[in-house]
Design an enzyme around this catalytic site. Structure first.
Site, PDB file in Angstrom:
ATOM      1  N   TRP A 194       0.845  -1.197   0.000  1.00 64.57           N
ATOM      2  CA  TRP A 194       0.000   0.000   0.000  1.00 64.57           C
ATOM      3  C   TRP A 194       0.875   1.240   0.000  1.00 64.57           C
ATOM      4  O   TRP A 194       2.065   1.170   0.282  1.00 64.57           O
ATOM      5  CB  TRP A 194      -1.032  -0.017   1.135  1.00 64.57           C
TER       6      TRP A 194
ATOM      7  N   HIS B 278     -14.464  26.414  -6.016  1.00 63.61           N
ATOM      8  CA  HIS B 278     -13.124  26.620  -6.589  1.00 63.61           C
ATOM      9  C   HIS B 278     -12.925  28.081  -7.019  1.00 63.61           C
ATOM     10  O   HIS B 278     -11.815  28.588  -6.974  1.00 63.61           O
ATOM     11  CB  HIS B 278     -12.933  25.678  -7.768  1.00 63.61           C
TER      12      HIS B 278
HETATM   13  C1  23J Z   1      -6.662  27.891 -10.802  1.00 66.97           C
HETATM   14  C2  23J Z   1      -6.487  29.046 -11.525  1.00 66.97           C
HETATM   15  C3  23J Z   1      -6.672  29.039 -12.885  1.00 66.97           C
HETATM   16  C4  23J Z   1      -7.061  27.871 -13.501  1.00 66.97           C
HETATM   17  C5  23J Z   1      -7.269  26.688 -12.779  1.00 66.97           C
HETATM   18  C6  23J Z   1      -7.046  26.712 -11.429  1.00 66.97           C
HETATM   19  C7  23J Z   1      -7.697  25.424 -13.438  1.00 66.97           C
HETATM   20  O1  23J Z   1      -7.642  25.267 -14.625  1.00 66.97           O
HETATM   21  C8  23J Z   1      -8.309  24.333 -12.652  1.00 66.97           C
HETATM   22  O2  23J Z   1      -7.802  23.209 -12.623  1.00 66.97           O
HETATM   23  O3  23J Z   1      -9.382  24.545 -12.090  1.00 66.97           O
HETATM   24  S1  23J Z   1      -7.294  27.876 -15.235  1.00 66.97           S
HETATM   25 MN    MN Z   2      -9.638  22.385 -11.841  1.00 66.43          MN
END
Ligand code: 23J
Ligand code: MN
Length: 258
Positions: free
Chosen positions: A61, A79
């Site tokens: 593992w 996000h």
């Molecule tokens: C953080 C900032 C810009 C971008 C991204 C993340 C991603 O593409 C993502 O994986 O969410 S463009």
């Molecule tokens: Mn992403």
């Protein structure tokens, strides 16, 4: 027969096939590269705990480390700042992780122009031929980029002006987010936005509009060429990370085979 009996039967007889839309996840998986001064994601890494040895005689593992947004992965609304009051990845209702998918193929266009942007007119041309975008479904954007996924340099396709990878026109991203019944979009590239999208108005429009509307993103998908334009069923399975902004995901498609 119930619907599920029919599905089990179709899977057993091959009239429904399962297509894996997931890229292998390893230390070689390509990573998004944001410009200074932004933080970048660490890659995926395994650390061996035991391998049938002194540390564990009958078992193998590992522990793993890595960013939430590595490899084939799911973007949750939190996000992005526009979705900051929305769902984290643990809060996404499971019913929204399975749904119909349509596939728009712009691989010819993206081969000729790596900065190709999908437009509202492109999507309307697709729906004129194939019918409306599916309620609770996904738009999967084929660009041929999955063929580059074993080569970070080819995948990011950066020159002195930055990365050049296809994405969505800002107005198309806004329209998909606000004016269609989709729950998400999926792409073959490193992120749902184009390589040049840092300079768009707004910046990173796909992230901004889709996640702001409580919708989702799927990135680094593979094998979209094996899907029909309409009729596939997509299953996205991100880890249920509490407060997670996203997660590596296993993404599968069910497709009819005649
Ligand atoms: C953080 C900032 C810009 C971008 C991204 C993340 C991603 O593409 C993502 O994986 O969410 S463009
Ligand atoms: Mn992403």
């Amino acid at each position: 027969m119930t619907a599920l009996d029919s599905l089990v039967d179709a899977l057993a007889h091959g009239s429904v096939a399962v297509v894996d839309l997931t890229l292998p996840l390893s230390e070689r998986t390509p990573l998004l590269q944001l410009p200074e001064p932004f933080a970048n994601t660490p890659g995926f890494q395994l650390r061996e705990l035991s391998a049938y040895d002194d540390r564990g005689p009958a078992w193998y593992w590992n522990a793993f480390t890595g960013g939430e947004h590595v490899g084939t992965h799911f973007d949750a609304p939190v996000h992005w700042i526009t979705g900051r009051d929305g769902e984290d990845v643990s809060q996404v209702p499971p019913s929204r992780l399975i749904g119909p998918a349509v596939v728009i193929d712009k691989s010819t266009e993206a081969a000729a122009d790596p900065d190709y942007l999908l437009t509202v007119a492109d999507v309307e041309a697709f729906t004129a031929q194939h019918g409306p975008l599916p309620d609770g479904g996904w738009l999967l954007y084929r660009t041929g980029w999955d063929a580059r996924a074993d080569d970070q340099q080819a995948f990011l396709n950066a020159d002195e002006t930055g990365p050049h990878t296809p994405g969505f026109d800002p107005e198309c991203a806004r329209w998909l987010a606000d004016d269609t019944p989709l729950v998400g979009v999926g792409v073959e590239t490193v992120g749902t936005d184009a390589g040049t999208a840092h300079s768009f108005e707004p910046a990173f429009p796909c992230h901004s509009f889709m996640l702001g509307a409580g919708k989702y993103g799927l990135t680094q998908l593979a094998n979209l060429a094996q899907l029909p334009p309409t009729g596939a069923v997509l299953v996205a399975a991100p880890l249920r990370i509490v407060r997670g902004s996203g997660s590596p995901a296993r993404v599968l498609a069910l497709v009819g085979r005649s």
